[in-house]
Motif scaffolding. Structure first.
Motif, PDB file in Angstrom:
ATOM      1  N   VAL A  48       7.006   0.518  -2.310  1.00 22.16           N
ATOM      2  CA  VAL A  48       5.581   0.801  -2.527  1.00 22.16           C
ATOM      3  C   VAL A  48       5.342   1.775  -3.676  1.00 22.16           C
ATOM      4  O   VAL A  48       4.196   2.144  -3.948  1.00 22.16           O
ATOM      5  N   VAL A  49       6.415   2.193  -4.358  1.00 22.78           N
ATOM      6  CA  VAL A  49       6.248   3.064  -5.526  1.00 22.78           C
ATOM      7  C   VAL A  49       5.406   2.307  -6.555  1.00 22.78           C
ATOM      8  O   VAL A  49       5.694   1.165  -6.889  1.00 22.78           O
ATOM      9  N   GLY A  50       4.356   2.928  -6.998  1.00 23.29           N
ATOM     10  CA  GLY A  50       3.468   2.288  -7.967  1.00 23.29           C
ATOM     11  C   GLY A  50       2.356   1.476  -7.335  1.00 23.29           C
ATOM     12  O   GLY A  50       1.427   1.058  -8.029  1.00 23.29           O
ATOM     13  N   ALA A  51       2.432   1.219  -6.027  1.00 22.11           N
ATOM     14  CA  ALA A  51       1.346   0.496  -5.351  1.00 22.11           C
ATOM     15  C   ALA A  51       0.143   1.427  -5.227  1.00 22.11           C
ATOM     16  O   ALA A  51       0.287   2.644  -5.101  1.00 22.11           O
TER      17      ALA A  51
ATOM     18  N   ILE B   4       0.853  -1.186   0.000  1.00 24.31           N
ATOM     19  CA  ILE B   4       0.000   0.000   0.000  1.00 24.31           C
ATOM     20  C   ILE B   4       0.891   1.239   0.000  1.00 24.31           C
ATOM     21  O   ILE B   4       1.853   1.309   0.772  1.00 24.31           O
ATOM     22  N   GLN B   5       0.553   2.208  -0.839  1.00 28.75           N
ATOM     23  CA  GLN B   5       1.236   3.504  -0.805  1.00 28.75           C
ATOM     24  C   GLN B   5       0.563   4.316   0.306  1.00 28.75           C
ATOM     25  O   GLN B   5      -0.604   4.669   0.180  1.00 28.75           O
ATOM     26  N   PRO B   6       1.258   4.576   1.426  1.00 28.70           N
ATOM     27  CA  PRO B   6       0.623   5.335   2.505  1.00 28.70           C
ATOM     28  C   PRO B   6       0.238   6.741   2.036  1.00 28.70           C
ATOM     29  O   PRO B   6       0.924   7.329   1.197  1.00 28.70           O
ATOM     30  N   PRO B   7      -0.849   7.275   2.580  1.00 31.58           N
ATOM     31  CA  PRO B   7      -1.282   8.611   2.153  1.00 31.58           C
ATOM     32  C   PRO B   7      -0.372   9.705   2.707  1.00 31.58           C
ATOM     33  O   PRO B   7       0.162   9.585   3.813  1.00 31.58           O
TER      34      PRO B   7
END
Length: 193
Positions: free
Chosen positions: A65-68, A41-44
């Motif tokens: 997580v780049v692109g997640a 998950i890309q954290p917000p």
């Protein structure tokens, strides 16, 4: 009613509960694992900085997580996988706090779930020096897993609940909650009202 639930585990990028960077989900039907899924998950923003301490624990870095997809895109998948099940997590307050905080950080309504804490169940089922996930999982006969990998941790959590239900000779999450005194908690809009 059979022993049906979804075990869940999150890893976070930093000390913010909203910084979910991976999740693992294990679906249990009638006391057996029938499906498993996990994803990054890309954290917000502004909860997206990876803390060195957290990275040492789970091994995930910002570049992983780049692109997640982010929480907004992935929450519907999480809810769909759980299919309205009771959620089960080890130290469930942490994992339910991640759901609440990530929803708050992204202006989403928190989904409604009931949940059971496998840590509380383990404390009323086993006589151990420690009730950390690897120790409790070993007591349940689930050993040699990659601790702090979200999917592996969710599976260990599921193993504890299934084993505890057999040990207490109960068939449902409600019965396990009642016999161990581990409270069934709730999260979501209905709780906030």
């Amino acid at each position: 009613m059979p022993l049906d639930f979804t075990a869940i585990d999150f890893e976070t990028a930093n000390g913010s509960a909203a910084s979910a960077c991976s999740v693992g989900l294990i679906k249990v039907r009638n006391g057996r694992v029938v499906d498993r899924v996990g994803w990054l998950i890309q954290p917000p923003f502004p909860h997206d900085e990876f803390n060195e301490w957290n990275t040492r624990i789970h091994g995930l870095r910002a570049q992983d997580v780049v692109g997640a997809a982010g929480w907004v895109e992935q929450l519907p998948d999480l809810v769909a996988f759980a299919e309205g099940d009771h959620l089960v997590a080890h130290n469930a307050g942490f994992d339910m706090g991640v759901i609440r905080a990530a929803c708050a950080a992204t202006a989403l309504e928190c989904p409604e779930f009931s949940y059971l804490c496998s840590l509380q169940v383990a404390r009323k089922t086993y006589n151990l020096d420690s009730y950390r996930l690897p120790v409790a999982a070993m007591a349940a006969g689930f050993e040699d897993f990659a601790h702090h990998d979200a999917l592996a941790d969710a599976e260990a959590c599921a193993a504890i609940v299934v084993h505890a239900a057999k040990r207490h000779d109960v068939a449902t999450i409600h019965d396990l909650s009642a016999i161990t005194g581990a409270r069934l908690g709730r999260i979501g809009a209905a709780v906030a009202a």
